[in-house]
Design an enzyme around this catalytic site. Structure first.
Site, PDB file in Angstrom:
ATOM      1  N   ARG A 242     -40.359 -40.801 -83.455  1.00  0.00           N
ATOM      2  CA  ARG A 242     -40.553 -41.566 -84.682  1.00  0.00           C
ATOM      3  C   ARG A 242     -41.367 -42.805 -84.345  1.00  0.00           C
ATOM      4  O   ARG A 242     -41.205 -43.407 -83.278  1.00  0.00           O
ATOM      5  CB  ARG A 242     -39.205 -41.994 -85.277  1.00  0.00           C
ATOM      6  N   GLU A 271     -46.073 -44.990 -91.275  1.00  0.00           N
ATOM      7  CA  GLU A 271     -47.066 -43.968 -91.602  1.00  0.00           C
ATOM      8  C   GLU A 271     -46.986 -43.569 -93.081  1.00  0.00           C
ATOM      9  O   GLU A 271     -45.905 -43.682 -93.670  1.00  0.00           O
ATOM     10  CB  GLU A 271     -46.865 -42.726 -90.702  1.00  0.00           C
ATOM     11  N   HIS A 289     -48.889 -36.610 -87.708  1.00  0.00           N
ATOM     12  CA  HIS A 289     -47.517 -36.078 -87.783  1.00  0.00           C
ATOM     13  C   HIS A 289     -47.521 -34.544 -87.935  1.00  0.00           C
ATOM     14  O   HIS A 289     -47.039 -34.008 -88.947  1.00  0.00           O
ATOM     15  CB  HIS A 289     -46.745 -36.743 -88.926  1.00  0.00           C
TER      16      HIS A 289
END
Ligand code: DGY
Length: 323
Positions: A242, A271, A289
């Site tokens: 993360r 993000e 991601h």
């Protein structure tokens, strides 16, 4: 009997959406637009189940509802640091996630990033696409050998172990592990891995450090200036966990002043906004991601959510209950 009302907060794979619509009174997000905090709060009032993803910040405010109808948050994803667990607990809500089914694909992306940053693949592609490649030469974009090097793995859950499998059995890497709890000797033996007591011990001995720990407040800025300073000057940092686990300002400084060799990130603090300081660092590889972004993993994640919902509404214990 009326079917439970279920809100899906983003577009999901078609096969899973079809099954959800058949089994439940499901509302799909055909526009695929992330929900606002107010919309999430409204969802708590009018659906039996809300199915969030990492793009939904289910903050304390989202739980600020007198008598929510929602009894379960069935998260699409393994990480759930975007959900305020105190808020869920306050209303006695069940929270589930989707472990296992994305471990291999996420470890594949971690290995991809490791190889890309070590072998300067991002820089090479940027150069070629810019029309700046002048041809092969012995000193051109010389990177770092991966095989046989030492990899530190922070967080030795399912994804961390899949990373160890790839690195050790595929690339002959030596594996050093740091994990909250003690890892059983049987598991360590599978990868000929050694567990160390803390990050201070791990950082200085690794050529690569890959993060696989949970996010959330407890691990916010776990990798800060002090930790980066403990890394070897030519070592690389990989993050598929993360974004908040890394202090991005500290990382951009380490990359800019080359106190470490480079970094490769699949996740970012806040993000999809990217800290502009990072964009200027050439020794940094960035992906949007993509850890679990394969057809196989994304479908399996969806069907895992369905399993959890089916169990919950049938009065059984959902297998992936995290609260
Ligand atoms: C996960 O499953 O946690 C992925 O990062 C997507 O949220």
């Amino acid at each position: 009997m009326a079917k439970p009302k279920v809100l899906v907060t983003r577009r999901w794979p078609a096969a899973v959406e079809a099954q959800l619509s058949e089994t439940f009174d499901a509302v799909l997000n055909t526009g695929d637009k992330p929900l606002s905090e107010a919309e999430l709060r409204d969802a708590m009032k009018s659906y039996d189940a809300v199915l969030p993803t990492v793009t939904d910040t289910v903050s304390a405010k989202a739980f600020d509802v007198a008598n929510p109808q929602a009894r379960i948050l069935a998260n699409y994803g393994v990480g759930y640091s975007h959900i305020d667990m105190h808020g869920a607990a306050g209303h006695g809500m069940t929270v589930t996630n989707t472990p296992d089914v994305l471990s291999e694909c996420t470890a594949d992306i971690a290995m991809t990033l490791l190889l890309m940053v070590a072998r300067r693949a991002g820089e090479g592609e940027r150069e070629l696409r810019a029309g700046e490649w002048t041809g092969w030469r012995p000193t051109h974009l010389v990177g770092t050998k991966v095989s046989g090097k030492t990899l530190g793995i922070v967080g030795f859950g399912r994804i961390g172990q899949e990373m160890a499998r790839r690195a050790h059995h595929g690339f002959g890497m030596k594996i050093v592990v740091q994990n909250r709890s003690r890892v059983s000797p049987d598991i360590l033996a599978r990868y000929n891995a050694t567990q160390v007591g803390n990050l201070e011990e791990l950082m200085p001995q690794c050529d690569f450090v890959s993060l696989h720990c949970p996010g959330g407040a407890a691990n916010r800025h776990l990798i800060n200036t002090r930790m980066l300073n403990l890394m070897k000057p030519d070592a690389f940092l990989i993050n598929t966990a993360r974004g908040e686990v890394i202090d991005e300002l500290a990382l951009s400084r380490a990359l800019w002043f080359e106190t470490i060799g480079g970094a490769a990130l699949d996740v970012f603090d806040g993000e999809p906004r990217i800290n502009p300081d990072l964009l200027d660092c050439d020794n940094l590889v960035m992906l949007p991601h993509l850890g679990s972004a394969t057809r196989e993993a994304r479908e399996a994640m969806g069907f895992r959510v369905l399993d959890n919902l089916n169990d919950f509404f049938a009065g059984r214990e959902p297998r992936d209950r995290v609260m």
